[in-house]
Design a protein around this motif. Structure first.
Motif, short mmCIF file in Angstrom:
data_model
loop_
_atom_site.label_atom_id
_atom_site.label_comp_id
_atom_site.label_asym_id
_atom_site.label_seq_id
_atom_site.Cartn_x
_atom_site.Cartn_y
_atom_site.Cartn_z
N LEU A 25 0.85 -1.20 0.00
CA LEU A 25 0.00 0.00 0.00
C LEU A 25 0.88 1.25 0.00
O LEU A 25 1.87 1.31 0.75
N GLN A 26 0.50 2.22 -0.85
CA GLN A 26 1.27 3.48 -0.88
C GLN A 26 0.83 4.39 0.26
O GLN A 26 -0.29 4.27 0.77
N ALA A 27 1.71 5.32 0.58
CA ALA A 27 1.40 6.28 1.64
C ALA A 27 0.21 7.15 1.25
O ALA A 27 -0.02 7.40 0.06
N LYS A 28 -0.56 7.58 2.24
CA LYS A 28 -1.72 8.46 2.09
C LYS A 28 -2.85 7.83 1.26
O LYS A 28 -3.63 8.53 0.62
N GLN A 29 -2.84 6.50 1.20
CA GLN A 29 -3.88 5.79 0.45
C GLN A 29 -4.70 4.94 1.42
O GLN A 29 -4.22 4.57 2.50
N THR A 30 -5.93 4.63 0.99
CA THR A 30 -6.77 3.74 1.80
C THR A 30 -7.07 2.47 1.00
O THR A 30 -7.53 2.57 -0.14
N ILE A 147 -6.40 9.51 15.43
CA ILE A 147 -5.70 10.37 14.47
C ILE A 147 -4.78 11.39 15.17
O ILE A 147 -3.72 11.72 14.64
N SER A 148 -5.19 11.84 16.36
CA SER A 148 -4.40 12.88 17.04
C SER A 148 -2.96 12.45 17.31
O SER A 148 -2.08 13.29 17.43
N THR A 149 -2.72 11.15 17.42
CA THR A 149 -1.35 10.70 17.69
C THR A 149 -0.51 10.65 16.40
O THR A 149 0.66 10.28 16.44
N ASN A 150 -1.12 11.04 15.29
CA ASN A 150 -0.46 11.04 13.99
C ASN A 150 0.14 9.68 13.65
O ASN A 150 1.35 9.53 13.44
N PRO A 151 -0.70 8.64 13.57
CA PRO A 151 -0.17 7.29 13.32
C PRO A 151 0.34 7.11 11.88
O PRO A 151 -0.17 7.77 10.96
N SER A 152 1.31 6.22 11.74
CA SER A 152 1.82 5.93 10.39
C SER A 152 0.75 5.21 9.58
O SER A 152 0.64 5.40 8.38
N LEU A 153 0.02 4.36 10.28
CA LEU A 153 -1.01 3.56 9.60
C LEU A 153 -2.22 3.40 10.53
O LEU A 153 -2.07 3.20 11.73
N LEU A 154 -3.39 3.52 9.95
CA LEU A 154 -4.62 3.37 10.71
C LEU A 154 -5.32 2.09 10.25
O LEU A 154 -5.53 1.90 9.05
N LEU A 155 -5.65 1.23 11.21
CA LEU A 155 -6.34 -0.02 10.88
C LEU A 155 -7.77 0.09 11.37
O LEU A 155 -8.02 0.25 12.57
N LEU A 156 -8.71 0.04 10.46
CA LEU A 156 -10.12 0.22 10.85
C LEU A 156 -10.89 -1.08 10.63
O LEU A 156 -11.00 -1.55 9.51
N ASP A 157 -11.38 -1.62 11.74
CA ASP A 157 -12.08 -2.90 11.70
C ASP A 157 -13.59 -2.66 11.77
O ASP A 157 -14.15 -2.58 12.86
N GLU A 158 -14.20 -2.53 10.62
CA GLU A 158 -15.64 -2.25 10.52
C GLU A 158 -16.06 -1.12 11.48
O GLU A 158 -16.94 -1.33 12.34
N ILE A 184 -3.79 10.49 5.96
CA ILE A 184 -3.82 9.18 6.64
C ILE A 184 -3.65 8.03 5.64
O ILE A 184 -4.25 8.02 4.57
N THR A 185 -2.82 7.07 6.04
CA THR A 185 -2.71 5.81 5.31
C THR A 185 -3.51 4.80 6.11
O THR A 185 -3.32 4.69 7.33
N SER A 186 -4.40 4.08 5.45
CA SER A 186 -5.26 3.19 6.25
C SER A 186 -5.68 1.92 5.53
O SER A 186 -5.69 1.86 4.29
N LEU A 187 -6.01 0.94 6.35
CA LEU A 187 -6.65 -0.29 5.87
C LEU A 187 -8.06 -0.28 6.44
O LEU A 187 -8.23 -0.20 7.66
#
Lengths: 239, 257
Positions: A25-30, A147-158, A184-187
């Protein structure tokens, strides 16, 4: 590539839950991942987040191998379907939680949280306790905390699974806005077909522990396995 | 006209509940009360003055009991909370939980008799440390079982969430788990304090008369048929639990409801 997952395998006893998982996954992509319950989505996310150790395979984040790194050192935040707000803290303190853990100066915390409350359209709700907030507001606070912690990657489970249709739609729009605002880069894992199409720059489909990531949305729509075609036929048949 | 009996019945119930306590205080103030006298020949603070003058060692027993019970309550609540977490995540959770019931299968006196050999070997017989350890063996499984209901998948999710937000184990405890369990911790502290405070069988065998807690003292006075000192020591025995009950009601139950 920003995130590279290479040949991850995870079993619980005799059951192989994640089978040879590989994607990038590229940066800043979901990347939105569609899959039914029990297909291995949560195990995949928890493995990437460091909450479950894989049996084999590698995870690279920004070129660094993080397979053995502890979850608290990965800077990857995992968001549950439940908002999991801390019941003893108000909305402001919930959002500030990660910042306080990282020992950010008080002034900066106030500034960041106020900005976050504004972005989340939660002005005037800072002092409210979780029980005084609506489902949508709670989920927004939960987002803000992540988001406030400025994570490298955000994992969202439903993350919108427990919300009603209207709130869910508003939250989807808000999430899109936030991903752009905070790079944000996220799954994004979901079992909702429409949500998967709407939320991701890329789309994947997971079945029986195997993930298939599509080149573009057209491939995803045309693949009969994803169920898009049957949806189109259903709605077309109503005309 | 129909008579409303409810206030009378309630008042009678309150009187019946309060009577033993009031009578206990009255008895502690009395002396030389013989049949057929309606009232004792002396009512005053003579017994209390004697006790506070430490003539009978009752005050010393009070402080010994306080020290023992506080130690047992602190150790068992803390270790019960921490170890119940380890038990919850253990693959043999059920077996371990079942084992925690073991000290309650036997009567405390029988249990103490079984333990006495080991206590003797370890030099814990007849001293305060031995009594604390013995009572801990009873109070700790209680705390362990008490906290087993606290740990669940949601709490596990909180722990995982704190980890992904960058928090270490210490921060998980201090910022999330302990605030979440605050009410339960206070209740468990209260309960284990009471278990220790009123413990008799185990204490009398392991303490072999050298460690005289207030409960032991009460029984001694009753055996000696010194009702006035018995009543006085009962007042002292009831005082700390009443204080704890007041704090629990005021600060814990209110928040839990």
């Amino acid at each position: 590539m920003f995130l590279e997952v290479q040949h991850i395998v995870k079993s619980f006893g005799a059951e192989k839950v994640v089978k040879d998982l590989s994607f990038s996954l590229q940066a800043k992509q979901t990347l939105s991942i569609l899959g039914k319950s029990g297909c291995g989505k949560t195990t995949m996310l928890k493995t990437i987040g460091g909450l479950i150790s894989p049996d084999s395979g590698k995870i690279l984040l920004n070129g660094v191998d993080i397979t053995e790194t502890k979850p608290e050192k990965r800077n990857i935040v995992y968001l549950y379907q439940e908002d999991l707000l801390f019941p003893h803290l108000n909305a402001f303190e919930n959002i500030a939680f990660g910042l306080r853990i990282k020992k950010i100066p008080e002034g900066l915390i106030k500034e960041k949280v106020q900005h976050m409350l504004h972005s989340l359209e939660l002005e005037g709700q800072a002092d409210k306790m979780p029980t005084q907030l609506s489902g949508g507001q709670r989920q927004r606070v939960s987002f803000g905390r992540a988001i406030s912690t400025n994570p490298s990657l955000l994992l969202l489970d439903e993350p919108f699974g427990s919300l009603d249709t209207g709130t869910r739609q508003r939250m989807q729009e808000l999430f899109k806005k936030l991903t752009e605002e905070f790079d944000i880069t996220s799954l994004f894992v979901t079992h909702d077909l429409k949500e998967a199409v709407l939320m991701g720059n890329q789309i994947g489909f997971m079945q029986d522990g195997v993930l298939k990531v599509y080149e573009d949305k057209k491939d995803f729509i045309q693949d009969p396995q994803t169920g898009v075609q049957s949806e189109i036929e259903f709605w077309g048949g109503l005309k | 006209m129909r008579i409303n009996w409810k206030p009378f019945v309630l008042s009678l119930a309150v009187l019946l509940i309060l009577f033993p306590f009031v009578y206990l205080v009255f008895l502690s103030l009395a002396s030389e009360w013989r049949f057929p006298d309606v009232l004792p020949s002396y009512i005053g603070f003579k017994n209390w003055v004697t006790v506070f003058g430490s003539e009978t060692g009752l005050l010393q027993s009070f402080f010994s009991s306080l020290l023992i019970s506080l130690s047992v309550a602190i150790f068992s609540t803390t270790s019960g909370f921490l170890i119940s977490k380890a038990v919850f995540y253990h693959p043999k959770k059920r077996t371990l939980t079942l084992l925690a019931y073991f000290p309650y299968i036997l009567a405390p006196v029988v249990f103490a008799a079984c333990l006495s050999f080991f206590f003797l070997k370890m030099g814990l017989f007849g001293n305060m440390t031995g009594v604390v350890v013995a009572q801990f063996i009873i109070a700790f499984p209680y705390a362990l079982l008490f906290f087993s209901s606290f740990w669940n998948e949601k709490v596990k999710s909180y722990e995982d969430l704190v980890a992904t937000l960058g928090g270490n184990k210490w921060q998980t405890y201090t910022k999330v788990l302990l605030p979440l369990a605050k009410g339960l911790l206070l209740i468990c502290f209260f309960q284990t304090f009471l278990i220790s405070w009123f413990e008799y069988g185990l204490t009398s065998i392991i303490g072999i008369g050298k460690v005289q807690t207030l409960t032991i003292k009460v029984f001694l006075f009753i055996k000696e048929t010194n009702y006035y000192y018995g009543a006085l020591s009962c007042c002292l025995l009831i005082f700390p639990p009443v204080v704890l009950l007041y704090f629990n009601k005021r600060y814990v139950f209110k928040k839990l409801v």
